[in-house]
Motif scaffolding. Structure first.
Motif, PDB file in Angstrom:
ATOM      1  N   PHE A   1       3.587  -6.843   5.945  1.00  0.00           N
ATOM      2  CA  PHE A   1       2.775  -6.713   4.735  1.00  0.00           C
ATOM      3  C   PHE A   1       1.377  -6.222   5.072  1.00  0.00           C
ATOM      4  O   PHE A   1       0.826  -5.362   4.384  1.00  0.00           O
TER       5      PHE A   1
ATOM      6  N   LEU B   1       2.815  -3.800  -5.707  1.00  0.00           N
ATOM      7  CA  LEU B   1       3.720  -2.717  -5.305  1.00  0.00           C
ATOM      8  C   LEU B   1       4.811  -3.216  -4.381  1.00  0.00           C
ATOM      9  O   LEU B   1       5.971  -2.806  -4.485  1.00  0.00           O
ATOM     10  N   PHE B   2       4.452  -4.140  -3.489  1.00  0.00           N
ATOM     11  CA  PHE B   2       5.432  -4.641  -2.528  1.00  0.00           C
ATOM     12  C   PHE B   2       6.529  -5.427  -3.245  1.00  0.00           C
ATOM     13  O   PHE B   2       7.723  -5.202  -3.022  1.00  0.00           O
TER      14      PHE B   2
ATOM     15  N   VAL C   1       0.375   9.353  -9.174  1.00  0.00           N
ATOM     16  CA  VAL C   1      -0.247   8.286  -8.383  1.00  0.00           C
ATOM     17  C   VAL C   1      -1.646   7.993  -8.918  1.00  0.00           C
ATOM     18  O   VAL C   1      -2.064   6.840  -9.012  1.00  0.00           O
TER      19      VAL C   1
ATOM     20  N   GLN D   1       0.624  13.742  -7.232  1.00  0.00           N
ATOM     21  CA  GLN D   1      -0.775  13.289  -7.179  1.00  0.00           C
ATOM     22  C   GLN D   1      -1.219  12.784  -8.548  1.00  0.00           C
ATOM     23  O   GLN D   1      -1.875  11.751  -8.665  1.00  0.00           O
TER      24      GLN D   1
ATOM     25  N   ALA E   1      12.394  -5.015   3.553  1.00  0.00           N
ATOM     26  CA  ALA E   1      10.937  -4.955   3.413  1.00  0.00           C
ATOM     27  C   ALA E   1      10.411  -3.688   4.083  1.00  0.00           C
ATOM     28  O   ALA E   1       9.530  -3.017   3.551  1.00  0.00           O
ATOM     29  N   TRP E   2      10.973  -3.360   5.244  1.00  0.00           N
ATOM     30  CA  TRP E   2      10.516  -2.148   5.929  1.00  0.00           C
ATOM     31  C   TRP E   2      10.841  -0.908   5.098  1.00  0.00           C
ATOM     32  O   TRP E   2      10.041   0.030   5.030  1.00  0.00           O
TER      33      TRP E   2
ATOM     34  N   LEU F   1       6.937   3.133  -0.131  1.00  0.00           N
ATOM     35  CA  LEU F   1       5.579   3.111  -0.713  1.00  0.00           C
ATOM     36  C   LEU F   1       4.641   4.001   0.084  1.00  0.00           C
ATOM     37  O   LEU F   1       3.874   4.804  -0.492  1.00  0.00           O
ATOM     38  N   PHE F   2       4.725   3.880   1.395  1.00  0.00           N
ATOM     39  CA  PHE F   2       3.855   4.695   2.230  1.00  0.00           C
ATOM     40  C   PHE F   2       4.151   6.183   2.018  1.00  0.00           C
ATOM     41  O   PHE F   2       3.237   6.992   1.864  1.00  0.00           O
TER      42      PHE F   2
ATOM     43  N   LEU G   1      -1.603   1.603   2.937  1.00  0.00           N
ATOM     44  CA  LEU G   1      -1.909   2.000   1.566  1.00  0.00           C
ATOM     45  C   LEU G   1      -3.411   2.185   1.380  1.00  0.00           C
ATOM     46  O   LEU G   1      -3.847   3.090   0.673  1.00  0.00           O
TER      47      LEU G   1
ATOM     48  N   LEU H   1       1.485  -2.648   5.695  1.00  0.00           N
ATOM     49  CA  LEU H   1       1.583  -1.935   4.414  1.00  0.00           C
ATOM     50  C   LEU H   1       0.208  -1.875   3.746  1.00  0.00           C
ATOM     51  O   LEU H   1      -0.212  -0.821   3.251  1.00  0.00           O
ATOM     52  N   LEU H   2      -0.492  -3.003   3.764  1.00  0.00           N
ATOM     53  CA  LEU H   2      -1.825  -3.051   3.153  1.00  0.00           C
ATOM     54  C   LEU H   2      -2.741  -2.008   3.799  1.00  0.00           C
ATOM     55  O   LEU H   2      -3.406  -1.222   3.113  1.00  0.00           O
TER      56      LEU H   2
ATOM     57  N   PHE I   1      -4.146   5.562   3.392  1.00  0.00           N
ATOM     58  CA  PHE I   1      -3.490   6.793   2.941  1.00  0.00           C
ATOM     59  C   PHE I   1      -3.375   6.884   1.437  1.00  0.00           C
ATOM     60  O   PHE I   1      -3.007   7.915   0.918  1.00  0.00           O
ATOM     61  N   GLY I   2      -3.627   5.762   0.759  1.00  0.00           N
ATOM     62  CA  GLY I   2      -3.477   5.772  -0.697  1.00  0.00           C
ATOM     63  C   GLY I   2      -4.773   5.557  -1.438  1.00  0.00           C
ATOM     64  O   GLY I   2      -5.341   6.473  -2.005  1.00  0.00           O
ATOM     65  N   TYR I   3      -5.259   4.316  -1.377  1.00  0.00           N
ATOM     66  CA  TYR I   3      -6.368   3.936  -2.267  1.00  0.00           C
ATOM     67  C   TYR I   3      -7.644   4.711  -1.959  1.00  0.00           C
ATOM     68  O   TYR I   3      -8.315   5.183  -2.864  1.00  0.00           O
TER      69      TYR I   3
ATOM     70  N   PHE J   1       2.696   7.391  -1.325  1.00  0.00           N
ATOM     71  CA  PHE J   1       1.238   7.603  -1.322  1.00  0.00           C
ATOM     72  C   PHE J   1       0.847   8.708  -0.353  1.00  0.00           C
ATOM     73  O   PHE J   1      -0.063   9.490  -0.625  1.00  0.00           O
ATOM     74  N   PHE J   2       1.540   8.758   0.792  1.00  0.00           N
ATOM     75  CA  PHE J   2       1.191   9.773   1.775  1.00  0.00           C
ATOM     76  C   PHE J   2       1.449  11.163   1.208  1.00  0.00           C
ATOM     77  O   PHE J   2       0.606  12.063   1.306  1.00  0.00           O
TER      78      PHE J   2
ATOM     79  N   GLN K   1       7.204 -10.860   8.503  1.00  0.00           N
ATOM     80  CA  GLN K   1       6.939 -10.342   7.143  1.00  0.00           C
ATOM     81  C   GLN K   1       5.443 -10.197   6.922  1.00  0.00           C
ATOM     82  O   GLN K   1       4.982  -9.243   6.286  1.00  0.00           O
TER      83      GLN K   1
ATOM     84  N   ILE L   1       8.333  -0.670   2.448  1.00  0.00           N
ATOM     85  CA  ILE L   1       7.061  -0.213   2.997  1.00  0.00           C
ATOM     86  C   ILE L   1       7.102   1.292   3.227  1.00  0.00           C
ATOM     87  O   ILE L   1       6.168   2.023   2.872  1.00  0.00           O
TER      88      ILE L   1
ATOM     89  N   THR M   1      -1.160  12.029  -1.447  1.00  0.00           N
ATOM     90  CA  THR M   1      -2.564  12.225  -1.076  1.00  0.00           C
ATOM     91  C   THR M   1      -2.724  13.178   0.105  1.00  0.00           C
ATOM     92  O   THR M   1      -3.817  13.331   0.626  1.00  0.00           O
TER      93      THR M   1
ATOM     94  N   PRO N   1      -8.312   7.712  -0.345  1.00  0.00           N
ATOM     95  CA  PRO N   1      -8.384   9.128  -0.800  1.00  0.00           C
ATOM     96  C   PRO N   1      -8.365   9.255  -2.316  1.00  0.00           C
ATOM     97  O   PRO N   1      -9.089  10.098  -2.867  1.00  0.00           O
ATOM     98  N   ILE N   2      -7.570   8.396  -2.976  1.00  0.00           N
ATOM     99  CA  ILE N   2      -7.496   8.505  -4.440  1.00  0.00           C
ATOM    100  C   ILE N   2      -8.836   8.121  -5.046  1.00  0.00           C
ATOM    101  O   ILE N   2      -9.358   8.817  -5.927  1.00  0.00           O
TER     102      ILE N   2
ATOM    103  N   VAL O   1      -3.082  -4.850  -5.773  1.00  0.00           N
ATOM    104  CA  VAL O   1      -2.155  -3.747  -6.030  1.00  0.00           C
ATOM    105  C   VAL O   1      -1.072  -3.686  -4.956  1.00  0.00           C
ATOM    106  O   VAL O   1       0.083  -3.386  -5.250  1.00  0.00           O
ATOM    107  N   THR O   2      -1.444  -4.008  -3.723  1.00  0.00           N
ATOM    108  CA  THR O   2      -0.434  -3.962  -2.668  1.00  0.00           C
ATOM    109  C   THR O   2       0.616  -5.053  -2.893  1.00  0.00           C
ATOM    110  O   THR O   2       1.810  -4.811  -2.709  1.00  0.00           O
ATOM    111  N   ILE O   3       0.163  -6.230  -3.289  1.00  0.00           N
ATOM    112  CA  ILE O   3       1.125  -7.294  -3.595  1.00  0.00           C
ATOM    113  C   ILE O   3       2.050  -6.842  -4.724  1.00  0.00           C
ATOM    114  O   ILE O   3       3.280  -6.945  -4.636  1.00  0.00           O
TER     115      ILE O   3
END
Lengths: 165, 311
Positions: free
Chosen positions: A17, B135-136, B103, B100, B74-75, B81-82, A24, A20-21, A27-29, B85-86, A13, B78, B89, A31-32, B131-133
């Motif tokens: 995680f 969102l997860f 987000v 966009q 969990a996967w 979420l990915f 994100l 994922l971090l 690909f997320g934070y 965002f993908f 896990q 993930i 963006t 570029p945004i 934020v990741t915590i």
């Protein structure tokens, strides 16, 4: 029936995680964040430009107002000057015309006088000649020509009208 | 018919719907397990919900693989979420539209929430982990609410299960939160950060005073020094206890929510569980908010604390 604490699951896990971090963040934070910053910058720039343009406009407005004032003053000066010059010119022209007219009058008078003198002179000659002719015809050979002339001239010397000229 | 005109159509529809819902509730209650116990017969087949037998450790749907069903969930979280965002963006435009825009709206809201206590500089550094915590936890909680999510069976075990109800996940998040808090605290104050936990300075000063002859001041200083050491110890313990409270808050809330929903489905199979689904959706959001928010809070405290002491 425990809580189910389990190290492999925990590590799995944790890895999930962290993946994922990472995902994100990349690909997320990022570029945004970039996009938001860029947009904020754009807006800031735009506003600054607008402010600068406004200031420039204000300055230009003041300058134009100043120039218009200056031009108006200058124009006023030129008009005053022109009026003065015109007045002077008029005065001059009037004086010259008067002088000329006077000169003309003078000349005319002199001319007229000369003409009169000439006419008088001519008349005298003519009169003398006519008188001689008449006397010749009347007296005819009682006197020679020279004797005649002397007589007449003597008479004329005595007359008051021809003596002055 | 005359009333319809006066009161309008909507009231009639509401009345009809309430009656239908009421009938459904009563029928499912009587026909279900509770009714069967009261009447002493067998529950009707469509209401024959298996009694919940919640199990705290995560199940292994594949006997030969060390993969638990919570891991699969969990996967999925993930991936969702990915993907979100993908997709948002991938082709970003200066003038945002659609996904966009959504987000970015979320990002701005979260950034404001974080930069409010943490300030601009630290806000940007704390943003990813908090934020990741959030969102997860939120994704795990909400994916679980898709109807039928836990009914998919594989080898007699549910294939999918809310990852937050596996104690390893809250514990993992708590450890991550703890590590980030200590990392930023240490990075902000360098070695002086450790003095928060191991403060021997007043004790040393007390002994110094004692040996230089000031007996009374020396004993007072030693007493204060012992208190300071004890305070540091308490501080260290409280930081460790935080992890436990983090873990059990999320784990307990989520597990209780899961069991509650299962029990409600067992008791009254129709209509009523929908209320608890709404409650669970709200609770999931709150728990995610608490986890992310508390992490932020501890980060801010770790970064700020010694500043306040020195000034």
């Amino acid at each position: 029936m425990g809580l189910g604490l389990d190290l492999p699951t925990f590590i799995g896990q944790l890895v999930s995680f962290l993946i994922l971090l990472g995902l994100l963040v990349y690909f997320g934070y990022k570029p945004i964040r970039k996009m938001l910053d860029e947009r904020a910058n754009r807006i800031k720039e735009g506003m600054e430009q607008a402010e600068a343009a406004k200031q420039e406009y204000e300055q230009a407005k003041v300058a134009v107002q100043e120039q218009i004032g200056k031009a108006r003053e200058e124009g006023q000066g030129i008009i005053t000057q022109a009026t003065q010059i015109g007045d002077r010119l008029k005065e001059e022209a009037r004086g010259e015309a008067r002088k000329e007219a006077q000169a003309l009058v003078e000349r005319t008078r002199i001319e007229l006088e000369r003409e009169r003198d000439k006419v008088i002179d001519d008349l005298r000659h003519e009169f003398v000649d006519t008188a001689i002719l008449a006397a010749e015809k009347v007296i005819n050979e009682t006197l020679d020509k020279e004797g005649h002339r002397k007589l007449i001239e003597q008479a004329m010397e005595e007359s008051t009208t021809f003596k002055e000229n | 018919m005359a009333k319809k005109k006066v009161l309008g159509c909507s009231l009639n529809i509401i009345i009809i719907l309430s009656i239908v819902f009421l009938v459904l509730i009563v029928v499912s209650f009587i026909g279900g397990s509770v009714g069967a116990i009261i009447t002493g017969g067998e529950p009707l087949s469509i209401f024959a919900v298996q009694p919940p037998h919640p199990q705290l450790p995560a199940e292994h749907p594949f006997p030969n693989l060390p993969i638990t069903n919570t891991m699969i969930t969990a996967w999925i979280s993930i991936l969702v979420l990915f993907g979100l965002f993908f997709a948002a963006t991938r082709r970003m435009k200066l003038v945002p539209r659609g996904l966009q825009n959504f987000v970015e709206f979320f990002y701005e809201a979260a950034a404001n929430f974080i930069e409010d206590p943490a300030g601009k500089e630290y806000g940007r550094k704390f943003f990813p982990v908090c934020v990741t915590i959030f969102l997860f936890v939120l994704a795990n909680a909400w994916i679980n609410l898709i109807p039928g999510f836990e009914t998919i069976k594989m080898n007699g075990e549910p294939l999918l299960r809310n990852a937050n109800t596996d104690i390893n996940v809250p514990l993992m998040l708590a450890v991550v939160s703890f590590c980030f808090v200590e990392y930023w605290g240490f990075k902000a104050h360098k070695a002086t950060y450790l003095r928060k936990f191991f403060n021997f300075v007043p004790l040393g000063q007390g002994f110094k005073k004692l040996f230089t002859g000031k007996i009374k001041a020396g004993f007072g200083g030693i007493a204060m020094g012992i208190i300071a050491v004890f305070t540091g110890l308490l501080e260290a313990i409280s930081e460790l206890i935080r992890m436990v409270s983090f873990t059990f808050r999320l784990f307990g809330n989520m597990t209780a929510g899961m069991i509650l929903t299962l029990v409600m489905i067992f008791l009254i199979p129709w209509v009523v569980p929908a209320i608890f689904y709404g409650l669970e959706a709200f609770l999931g959001f709150v728990q995610a908010m608490i986890f992310g928010g508390l992490t932020l809070c501890f980060l801010v405290v770790a970064v700020m604390s010694t500043d306040e002491e020195t000034t």
